[in-house]
Design a protein around this motif. Sequence first.
Motif, PDB file in Angstrom:
ATOM      1  N   ASP A 110      30.252  24.406  46.307  1.00 59.27           N
ATOM      2  CA  ASP A 110      31.022  23.505  45.452  1.00 59.27           C
ATOM      3  C   ASP A 110      31.656  24.250  44.283  1.00 59.27           C
ATOM      4  OD1 ASP A 110      31.912  20.834  44.799  1.00 59.27           O
ATOM      5  OD2 ASP A 110      30.517  20.887  43.100  1.00 59.27           O
ATOM      6  N   GLY A 111      31.579  25.584  44.313  1.00 64.70           N
ATOM      7  CA  GLY A 111      32.078  26.369  43.192  1.00 64.70           C
ATOM      8  C   GLY A 111      33.497  26.862  43.381  1.00 64.70           C
ATOM      9  N   VAL A 112      34.030  27.405  42.296  1.00 67.88           N
ATOM     10  CA  VAL A 112      35.343  28.050  42.297  1.00 67.88           C
ATOM     11  C   VAL A 112      35.095  29.556  42.297  1.00 67.88           C
ATOM     12  CG1 VAL A 112      37.522  28.345  41.052  1.00 67.88           C
ATOM     13  CG2 VAL A 112      36.348  26.122  41.015  1.00 67.88           C
ATOM     14  N   VAL A 113      35.555  30.240  43.337  1.00 65.52           N
ATOM     15  CA  VAL A 113      35.259  31.657  43.516  1.00 65.52           C
ATOM     16  C   VAL A 113      36.573  32.445  43.514  1.00 65.52           C
ATOM     17  CG1 VAL A 113      34.010  33.365  44.878  1.00 65.52           C
ATOM     18  CG2 VAL A 113      33.314  30.956  44.980  1.00 65.52           C
ATOM     19  N   LEU A 114      36.712  33.328  42.544  1.00 66.16           N
ATOM     20  CA  LEU A 114      37.934  34.111  42.367  1.00 66.16           C
ATOM     21  C   LEU A 114      37.699  35.567  42.730  1.00 66.16           C
ATOM     22  CD1 LEU A 114      38.470  31.529  40.600  1.00 66.16           C
ATOM     23  CD2 LEU A 114      39.799  33.002  39.073  1.00 66.16           C
ATOM     24  N   SER A 115      38.791  36.264  42.996  1.00 67.12           N
ATOM     25  CA  SER A 115      38.735  37.717  43.120  1.00 67.12           C
ATOM     26  C   SER A 115      38.612  38.320  41.728  1.00 67.12           C
ATOM     27  CB  SER A 115      40.003  38.247  43.796  1.00 67.12           C
ATOM     28  OG  SER A 115      40.220  37.613  45.029  1.00 67.12           O
ATOM     29  N   ARG A 116      38.190  39.569  41.660  1.00 64.76           N
ATOM     30  CA  ARG A 116      38.097  40.269  40.380  1.00 64.76           C
ATOM     31  C   ARG A 116      39.462  40.847  40.002  1.00 64.76           C
ATOM     32  NH1 ARG A 116      32.555  41.604  39.255  1.00 64.76           N
ATOM     33  NH2 ARG A 116      31.242  40.793  40.929  1.00 64.76           N
ATOM     34  N   ASN A 117      39.728  40.889  38.710  1.00 65.02           N
ATOM     35  CA  ASN A 117      40.999  41.396  38.222  1.00 65.02           C
ATOM     36  C   ASN A 117      40.783  42.738  37.518  1.00 65.02           C
ATOM     37  OD1 ASN A 117      43.441  41.899  36.820  1.00 65.02           O
ATOM     38  ND2 ASN A 117      43.907  39.721  36.795  1.00 65.02           N
ATOM     39  N   PRO A 118      41.058  43.858  38.193  1.00 69.51           N
ATOM     40  CA  PRO A 118      40.811  45.177  37.588  1.00 69.51           C
ATOM     41  C   PRO A 118      41.842  45.573  36.544  1.00 69.51           C
ATOM     42  CG  PRO A 118      41.828  45.451  39.722  1.00 69.51           C
ATOM     43  CD  PRO A 118      41.581  43.971  39.555  1.00 69.51           C
ATOM     44  N   ALA A 119      42.922  44.793  36.422  1.00 69.19           N
ATOM     45  CA  ALA A 119      43.950  45.139  35.437  1.00 69.19           C
ATOM     46  C   ALA A 119      43.476  44.903  34.013  1.00 69.19           C
ATOM     47  CB  ALA A 119      45.219  44.326  35.698  1.00 69.19           C
ATOM     48  N   LYS A 120      42.434  44.064  33.848  1.00 70.32           N
ATOM     49  CA  LYS A 120      41.891  43.761  32.524  1.00 70.32           C
ATOM     50  C   LYS A 120      40.396  44.082  32.535  1.00 70.32           C
ATOM     51  CE  LYS A 120      45.827  41.914  31.132  1.00 70.32           C
ATOM     52  NZ  LYS A 120      46.650  42.461  30.034  1.00 70.32           N
ATOM     53  N   PRO A 121      40.012  45.362  32.528  1.00 66.71           N
ATOM     54  CA  PRO A 121      38.609  45.742  32.700  1.00 66.71           C
ATOM     55  C   PRO A 121      37.686  45.276  31.580  1.00 66.71           C
ATOM     56  CG  PRO A 121      39.922  47.646  32.073  1.00 66.71           C
ATOM     57  CD  PRO A 121      40.878  46.547  32.368  1.00 66.71           C
ATOM     58  N   PHE A 122      38.228  44.996  30.388  1.00 63.52           N
ATOM     59  CA  PHE A 122      37.391  44.578  29.271  1.00 63.52           C
ATOM     60  C   PHE A 122      37.361  43.057  29.104  1.00 63.52           C
ATOM     61  CE2 PHE A 122      38.959  48.871  28.180  1.00 63.52           C
ATOM     62  CZ  PHE A 122      37.727  49.526  28.208  1.00 63.52           C
ATOM     63  N   GLU A 123      37.960  42.352  30.054  1.00 62.43           N
ATOM     64  CA  GLU A 123      37.972  40.894  30.043  1.00 62.43           C
ATOM     65  C   GLU A 123      37.463  40.401  31.390  1.00 62.43           C
ATOM     66  OE1 GLU A 123      41.174  37.175  29.599  1.00 62.43           O
ATOM     67  OE2 GLU A 123      41.860  39.244  29.482  1.00 62.43           O
ATOM     68  N   ARG A 124      36.513  39.483  31.376  1.00 64.54           N
ATOM     69  CA  ARG A 124      36.029  38.921  32.643  1.00 64.54           C
ATOM     70  C   ARG A 124      37.090  37.955  33.155  1.00 64.54           C
ATOM     71  NH1 ARG A 124      32.910  34.602  34.833  1.00 64.54           N
ATOM     72  NH2 ARG A 124      31.563  35.306  36.539  1.00 64.54           N
ATOM     73  N   LEU A 125      38.030  38.510  33.864  1.00 69.23           N
ATOM     74  CA  LEU A 125      39.192  37.757  34.299  1.00 69.23           C
ATOM     75  C   LEU A 125      39.247  37.713  35.815  1.00 69.23           C
ATOM     76  CD1 LEU A 125      41.839  36.325  33.501  1.00 69.23           C
ATOM     77  CD2 LEU A 125      42.963  38.552  33.536  1.00 69.23           C
ATOM     78  N   GLY A 126      39.351  36.519  36.343  1.00 71.84           N
ATOM     79  CA  GLY A 126      39.492  36.370  37.785  1.00 71.84           C
ATOM     80  C   GLY A 126      40.937  36.526  38.216  1.00 71.84           C
ATOM     81  N   GLN A 127      41.129  36.670  39.508  1.00 67.78           N
ATOM     82  CA  GLN A 127      42.450  36.856  40.090  1.00 67.78           C
ATOM     83  C   GLN A 127      42.629  35.786  41.172  1.00 67.78           C
ATOM     84  OE1 GLN A 127      45.795  37.451  40.730  1.00 67.78           O
ATOM     85  NE2 GLN A 127      45.310  39.405  39.784  1.00 67.78           N
ATOM     86  N   THR A 128      43.716  35.025  41.087  1.00 69.11           N
ATOM     87  CA  THR A 128      43.933  33.933  42.039  1.00 69.11           C
ATOM     88  C   THR A 128      44.857  34.311  43.191  1.00 69.11           C
ATOM     89  OG1 THR A 128      45.698  33.021  40.647  1.00 69.11           O
ATOM     90  CG2 THR A 128      43.471  32.154  40.318  1.00 69.11           C
ATOM     91  N   SER A 129      45.076  35.593  43.410  1.00 67.64           N
ATOM     92  CA  SER A 129      45.801  35.997  44.618  1.00 67.64           C
ATOM     93  C   SER A 129      44.994  35.642  45.859  1.00 67.64           C
ATOM     94  CB  SER A 129      46.065  37.507  44.603  1.00 67.64           C
ATOM     95  OG  SER A 129      46.966  37.853  43.593  1.00 67.64           O
ATOM     96  N   CYS A 130      43.674  35.621  45.699  1.00 67.45           N
ATOM     97  CA  CYS A 130      42.752  35.257  46.778  1.00 67.45           C
ATOM     98  C   CYS A 130      41.577  34.545  46.114  1.00 67.45           C
ATOM     99  CB  CYS A 130      42.285  36.508  47.518  1.00 67.45           C
ATOM    100  SG  CYS A 130      40.928  36.238  48.682  1.00 67.45           S
TER     101      CYS A 130
END
Length: 267
Positions: A110-130
């Motif tokens: 039931d969760g929202v699962v994002l890819s990791r975003n390596p462009a912002k290594p100091f920010e826990r930022l997901g990536q919605t390309s996948c």
Amino acid sequence: MVKQVICINWGTKYGPRFINRLYAMVARNITPPFTFTCFTDNTAGIRPEVLTEPLPEIPVEIPKTKKGIWPKARLWGPKLGSLSGNVLFLDLDLVITGSLDDLFTYGDPDGVVLSRNPAKPFERLGQTSCFRFPVGKLLPLQEKFCENPAAIAAEYVFEQRFVTRNAPGGITLFPRGWVRHFRYQCLPTFPLNLFIAPRLPRDTRVVIFPGGVHPEVAIRGGWVGREGWSLAEHLRGIDARTPKESIWRYLRHYTRPSAWVAEAWRE
């Protein structure tokens, strides 16, 4: 369980060539049963195996910004065409290089699962390309976005930052090695990029291509606007670069042809 894959297409930037290749890559890398649905404003040229539905309606005008791309907000409504349950969203310009099966079972169903975003290594930022989400789960985001789209786009800049920080219940990130960023994790750093072709890290399932460098550039080599250029042509072009592009930036914006991308990105 039927695995549901979705994508979205609007305008003329991508179209059937990308949609059809994405379907073919999914079909080669998934265990049936599955469905593949494209939400689009034009169904011409799309192969018959692809289910098509109109772009989901949204009661506001999508802001057009220089950086962020916000039409994915259409997918956050209470309904998503005829679909229900979990869906795996894929950008049209990514490359699938391994099994997608685990992306449907990883984490909370039931969760929202994002890819990791390596462009912002100091920010826990997901990536919605996948990324994966249950239909209707992101409705609070759409409601907040619709209150003032321009203000949301200005505050968060990127749609994936808005999803990362506001998804109900928070987000989970896919394992680091499953989804790779072509420029940051496959392309050798300068000056090695001038001599060594991009590599495909082990156990990679999906390679994403944010930032304008899409699979055709990777296949031909060179860079955006310089597709197919040899290293000699690239070096000769230093003096003709745009005034805003430094020599350093110009030199590191080069890739040798990637045979593994050509093998994967096909019908």
